[in-house]
Design a protein around this motif. Structure first.
Motif, PDB file in Angstrom:
ATOM      1  N   GLY A  11       0.785  -1.225   0.000  1.00  0.00           N
ATOM      2  CA  GLY A  11       0.000   0.000   0.000  1.00  0.00           C
ATOM      3  C   GLY A  11       0.817   1.275   0.000  1.00  0.00           C
ATOM      4  N   VAL A  12       2.126   1.172  -0.267  1.00  0.00           N
ATOM      5  CA  VAL A  12       2.985   2.352  -0.308  1.00  0.00           C
ATOM      6  C   VAL A  12       2.842   3.035  -1.666  1.00  0.00           C
ATOM      7  CG1 VAL A  12       5.360   3.200  -0.202  1.00  0.00           C
ATOM      8  CG2 VAL A  12       4.617   1.343   1.321  1.00  0.00           C
ATOM      9  N   PHE A  13       2.564   4.327  -1.644  1.00  0.00           N
ATOM     10  CA  PHE A  13       2.429   5.088  -2.877  1.00  0.00           C
ATOM     11  C   PHE A  13       3.791   5.278  -3.520  1.00  0.00           C
ATOM     12  CE2 PHE A  13       2.023   9.515  -4.792  1.00  0.00           C
ATOM     13  CZ  PHE A  13       1.417   9.072  -5.948  1.00  0.00           C
ATOM     14  N   LEU A  14       3.900   4.893  -4.787  1.00  0.00           N
ATOM     15  CA  LEU A  14       5.171   4.952  -5.507  1.00  0.00           C
ATOM     16  C   LEU A  14       5.268   6.167  -6.430  1.00  0.00           C
ATOM     17  CD1 LEU A  14       5.317   1.185  -6.556  1.00  0.00           C
ATOM     18  CD2 LEU A  14       6.283   2.238  -4.494  1.00  0.00           C
ATOM     19  N   GLY A  15       4.145   6.568  -6.994  1.00  0.00           N
ATOM     20  CA  GLY A  15       4.145   7.678  -7.928  1.00  0.00           C
ATOM     21  C   GLY A  15       3.105   7.484  -9.008  1.00  0.00           C
ATOM     22  N   LEU A  16       3.287   8.182 -10.120  1.00  0.00           N
ATOM     23  CA  LEU A  16       2.366   8.106 -11.248  1.00  0.00           C
ATOM     24  C   LEU A  16       2.986   7.323 -12.392  1.00  0.00           C
ATOM     25  CD1 LEU A  16       0.876  11.722 -11.490  1.00  0.00           C
ATOM     26  CD2 LEU A  16      -0.306   9.646 -10.763  1.00  0.00           C
ATOM     27  N   GLY A  17       2.144   6.583 -13.077  1.00  0.00           N
ATOM     28  CA  GLY A  17       2.588   5.847 -14.256  1.00  0.00           C
ATOM     29  C   GLY A  17       1.604   6.022 -15.392  1.00  0.00           C
ATOM     30  N   GLU A  18       2.016   5.549 -16.561  1.00  0.00           N
ATOM     31  CA  GLU A  18       1.159   5.627 -17.741  1.00  0.00           C
ATOM     32  C   GLU A  18       1.441   4.425 -18.624  1.00  0.00           C
ATOM     33  OE1 GLU A  18      -0.302   9.112 -20.814  1.00  0.00           O
ATOM     34  OE2 GLU A  18       1.755   9.146 -20.064  1.00  0.00           O
ATOM     35  N   GLN A  19       0.405   3.870 -19.197  1.00  0.00           N
ATOM     36  CA  GLN A  19       0.581   2.702 -20.060  1.00  0.00           C
ATOM     37  C   GLN A  19       1.056   3.139 -21.438  1.00  0.00           C
ATOM     38  OE1 GLN A  19      -2.858   0.146 -20.199  1.00  0.00           O
ATOM     39  NE2 GLN A  19      -1.599  -1.658 -20.525  1.00  0.00           N
ATOM     40  N   THR A  20       2.085   2.479 -21.925  1.00  0.00           N
ATOM     41  CA  THR A  20       2.642   2.822 -23.233  1.00  0.00           C
ATOM     42  C   THR A  20       1.841   2.141 -24.331  1.00  0.00           C
ATOM     43  OG1 THR A  20       4.153   0.939 -23.344  1.00  0.00           O
ATOM     44  CG2 THR A  20       4.918   2.886 -22.148  1.00  0.00           C
ATOM     45  N   SER A  21       2.157   2.494 -25.565  1.00  0.00           N
ATOM     46  CA  SER A  21       1.481   1.876 -26.714  1.00  0.00           C
ATOM     47  C   SER A  21       1.784   0.385 -26.802  1.00  0.00           C
ATOM     48  CB  SER A  21       1.910   2.570 -28.014  1.00  0.00           C
ATOM     49  OG  SER A  21       3.322   2.506 -28.175  1.00  0.00           O
ATOM     50  N   ARG A  22       2.888  -0.036 -26.159  1.00  0.00           N
ATOM     51  CA  ARG A  22       3.244  -1.459 -26.146  1.00  0.00           C
ATOM     52  C   ARG A  22       2.511  -2.217 -25.036  1.00  0.00           C
ATOM     53  NH1 ARG A  22       7.635   1.484 -26.211  1.00  0.00           N
ATOM     54  NH2 ARG A  22       8.188   0.962 -24.057  1.00  0.00           N
ATOM     55  N   GLY A  23       1.885  -1.464 -24.121  1.00  0.00           N
ATOM     56  CA  GLY A  23       1.169  -2.115 -23.032  1.00  0.00           C
ATOM     57  C   GLY A  23       1.919  -2.128 -21.718  1.00  0.00           C
ATOM     58  N   SER A  24       3.186  -1.712 -21.717  1.00  0.00           N
ATOM     59  CA  SER A  24       3.966  -1.682 -20.481  1.00  0.00           C
ATOM     60  C   SER A  24       3.607  -0.447 -19.654  1.00  0.00           C
ATOM     61  CB  SER A  24       5.464  -1.677 -20.800  1.00  0.00           C
ATOM     62  OG  SER A  24       5.798  -0.512 -21.553  1.00  0.00           O
ATOM     63  N   ILE A  25       4.045  -0.442 -18.411  1.00  0.00           N
ATOM     64  CA  ILE A  25       3.826   0.693 -17.522  1.00  0.00           C
ATOM     65  C   ILE A  25       5.108   1.516 -17.460  1.00  0.00           C
ATOM     66  CG2 ILE A  25       3.361   1.422 -15.151  1.00  0.00           C
ATOM     67  CD1 ILE A  25       1.763  -1.159 -14.797  1.00  0.00           C
ATOM     68  N   ALA A  26       5.008   2.769 -17.839  1.00  0.00           N
ATOM     69  CA  ALA A  26       6.166   3.666 -17.791  1.00  0.00           C
ATOM     70  C   ALA A  26       6.030   4.602 -16.599  1.00  0.00           C
ATOM     71  CB  ALA A  26       6.268   4.469 -19.079  1.00  0.00           C
ATOM     72  N   PRO A  27       7.096   4.770 -15.803  1.00  0.00           N
ATOM     73  CA  PRO A  27       7.037   5.731 -14.695  1.00  0.00           C
ATOM     74  C   PRO A  27       6.979   7.158 -15.224  1.00  0.00           C
ATOM     75  CG  PRO A  27       9.276   4.886 -14.950  1.00  0.00           C
ATOM     76  CD  PRO A  27       8.416   4.110 -15.902  1.00  0.00           C
ATOM     77  N   ARG A  28       6.120   7.965 -14.626  1.00  0.00           N
ATOM     78  CA  ARG A  28       5.985   9.361 -15.042  1.00  0.00           C
ATOM     79  C   ARG A  28       6.397  10.347 -13.952  1.00  0.00           C
ATOM     80  NH1 ARG A  28       6.664   7.927 -19.570  1.00  0.00           N
ATOM     81  NH2 ARG A  28       4.994   7.566 -21.090  1.00  0.00           N
ATOM     82  N   ARG A  29       6.122  10.008 -12.695  1.00  0.00           N
ATOM     83  CA  ARG A  29       6.488  10.883 -11.588  1.00  0.00           C
ATOM     84  C   ARG A  29       6.596  10.022 -10.340  1.00  0.00           C
ATOM     85  NH1 ARG A  29       9.070  15.605 -11.782  1.00  0.00           N
ATOM     86  NH2 ARG A  29       8.179  17.266 -10.527  1.00  0.00           N
ATOM     87  N   LEU A  30       7.826   9.783  -9.899  1.00  0.00           N
ATOM     88  CA  LEU A  30       8.041   8.884  -8.784  1.00  0.00           C
ATOM     89  C   LEU A  30       8.444   9.646  -7.522  1.00  0.00           C
ATOM     90  CD1 LEU A  30      10.087   6.057 -10.549  1.00  0.00           C
ATOM     91  CD2 LEU A  30       7.624   6.136 -10.117  1.00  0.00           C
ATOM     92  N   LEU A  31       8.109   9.083  -6.366  1.00  0.00           N
ATOM     93  CA  LEU A  31       8.490   9.679  -5.108  1.00  0.00           C
ATOM     94  C   LEU A  31       9.946   9.366  -4.783  1.00  0.00           C
ATOM     95  CD1 LEU A  31       5.512   9.228  -2.643  1.00  0.00           C
ATOM     96  CD2 LEU A  31       5.855  10.905  -4.443  1.00  0.00           C
ATOM     97  N   ARG A  32      10.598  10.333  -4.153  1.00  0.00           N
ATOM     98  CA  ARG A  32      11.979  10.131  -3.734  1.00  0.00           C
ATOM     99  C   ARG A  32      12.070   9.024  -2.686  1.00  0.00           C
ATOM    100  NH1 ARG A  32      12.433  14.434  -1.161  1.00  0.00           N
ATOM    101  NH2 ARG A  32      12.161  13.479   0.882  1.00  0.00           N
ATOM    102  N   GLN A  33      11.220   9.105  -1.660  1.00  0.00           N
ATOM    103  CA  GLN A  33      11.284   8.147  -0.565  1.00  0.00           C
ATOM    104  C   GLN A  33      10.957   6.737  -0.987  1.00  0.00           C
ATOM    105  OE1 GLN A  33       9.780  11.018  -0.541  1.00  0.00           O
ATOM    106  NE2 GLN A  33       9.934  12.097   1.405  1.00  0.00           N
ATOM    107  N   ALA A  34      10.146   6.614  -2.054  1.00  0.00           N
ATOM    108  CA  ALA A  34       9.687   5.285  -2.440  1.00  0.00           C
ATOM    109  C   ALA A  34      10.827   4.347  -2.776  1.00  0.00           C
ATOM    110  CB  ALA A  34       8.724   5.388  -3.629  1.00  0.00           C
ATOM    111  N   GLY A  35      11.907   4.889  -3.287  1.00  0.00           N
ATOM    112  CA  GLY A  35      13.009   4.037  -3.700  1.00  0.00           C
ATOM    113  C   GLY A  35      14.073   3.869  -2.640  1.00  0.00           C
ATOM    114  N   GLU A  36      13.904   4.509  -1.477  1.00  0.00           N
ATOM    115  CA  GLU A  36      14.948   4.464  -0.442  1.00  0.00           C
ATOM    116  C   GLU A  36      14.723   3.306   0.509  1.00  0.00           C
ATOM    117  OE1 GLU A  36      14.872   8.325   1.335  1.00  0.00           O
ATOM    118  OE2 GLU A  36      15.729   9.294  -0.434  1.00  0.00           O
TER     119      GLU A  36
END
Length: 302
Positions: free
Chosen positions: A277-302
């Motif tokens: 349930g930890v919020f990671l940031g915003l993503g968007e689905q690409t034309s290939r169907g994958s999830i691309a990160p668009r805006r990620l939190l600093r703390q999420a990766g620490e």
């Protein structure tokens, strides 16, 4: 010896009830000082004449503040009929005066006629820039800059009170709407002129003034109490769809890589969370169907 105050990496959204008489930036600096926040930003200016809801984003929440800048808003406005001013509000000098013979039914008809998609000429006393300089700076120098009409949307207008000379209305509108200009246009349509006597912001997006705190209230709180009134970092984007990622996908996403999730089909931005349930940031689905990160939190990766 003077000691430099240690800044806190604190994240969240504060719903502030901005008082009259100070600018949005002054209110922001007061909040930033009280929280000792390293980073903060507001989400749409209110003039010193105006009070009410001013969401302030702290820390990582500033990454999503522009969604509130672009959001619909609503206001309670006091309008004085029979006179126009240099600034379009009560702080300006009176330019014209005319008798007021408007009936309530005539006023209500004009108000309803203003609902919908309209064009507004931005006022000279505004923060819009011309060649890098705010329009109000030109206005104070007596220089008039030509402005093009801009499309805005008035979603609804409700007449709250009318005493024959002044009226109060609640306006729901799109971003970029100038309520003082709306008041002037209403006065022009009525043939007697008008200016804005007072303004209070009631809502921004899904946020409501009734949940806001004042600077005085914040000042009386302990640091823990102040922290407790902050909304979560993702509060500004809670209307976005949610996608939950497994541990491996979350790990690679936080490295800036695209990841896959079977069965996903969402257009536009969506919120990304870990299985915990930890919020990671915003993503968007690409034309290939994958999830691309668009805006990620600093703390999420620490």
């Amino acid at each position: 010896m003077q000691f430099k105050r240690v800044k806190r990496n604190i994240d969240g959204v504060l719903l502030l009830d901005k008082p009259l008489g100070i600018s949005s930036n002054q209110a922001l600096q007061m909040v930033k000082r009280l929280y000792q926040a390293a980073k903060a930003g507001h989400t749409g200016s209110l003039d010193p004449l105006a009070s009410g809801l001013l969401p302030i984003c702290l820390g990582e929440a500033t990454k999503f503040s522009h969604f509130l800048l672009d959001a619909d808003k609503s206001y309670r406005a006091l309008v004085t009929l029979g006179s126009t001013t240099t600034t379009g509000d009560v702080e300006g000098e009176i330019m014209t005066q005319a008798p007021v013979t408007v009936t309530q039914s005539e006023l209500e008809a004009i108000l309803q006629d203003m609902v919908g998609d309209i064009l507004q000429v931005p006022p000279m006393y505004s923060a819009l820039k011309h060649e890098g300089k705010a329009l109000y700076a030109y206005a104070r120098e007596g220089v008039e800059i030509p402005r093009k009409p801009r499309p805005v949307t008035i979603h609804a207008i409700a007449l709250e009170r009318f005493d024959g000379k002044q009226f109060e209305m609640v306006v729901s509108c799109s971003k970029g709407t100038y309520i003082r200009t709306l008041a002037e246009d209403i006065g022009s349509r009525l043939g007697c002129g008008a200016h804005l006597g007072g303004l209070r912001r009631l809502t921004t997006a899904h946020f409501n003034l009734k949940n806001a705190v004042t600077i005085e209230q914040l000042d009386q709180m302990s640091q823990a109490e102040r922290d407790a009134v902050l909304l979560q970092v993702d509060a500004a984007i809670e209307d976005f769809p949610i996608v939950t990622l497994d541990a491996d996908s979350a790990f690679y996403l936080l490295q800036g890589q695209e990841v896959w999730k079977s069965g996903l089909s969402i257009s536009g931005l969506f919120r990304l969370y870990s299985e915990q349930g930890v919020f990671l940031g915003l993503g968007e689905q690409t034309s290939r169907g994958s999830i691309a990160p668009r805006r990620l939190l600093r703390q999420a990766g620490e």
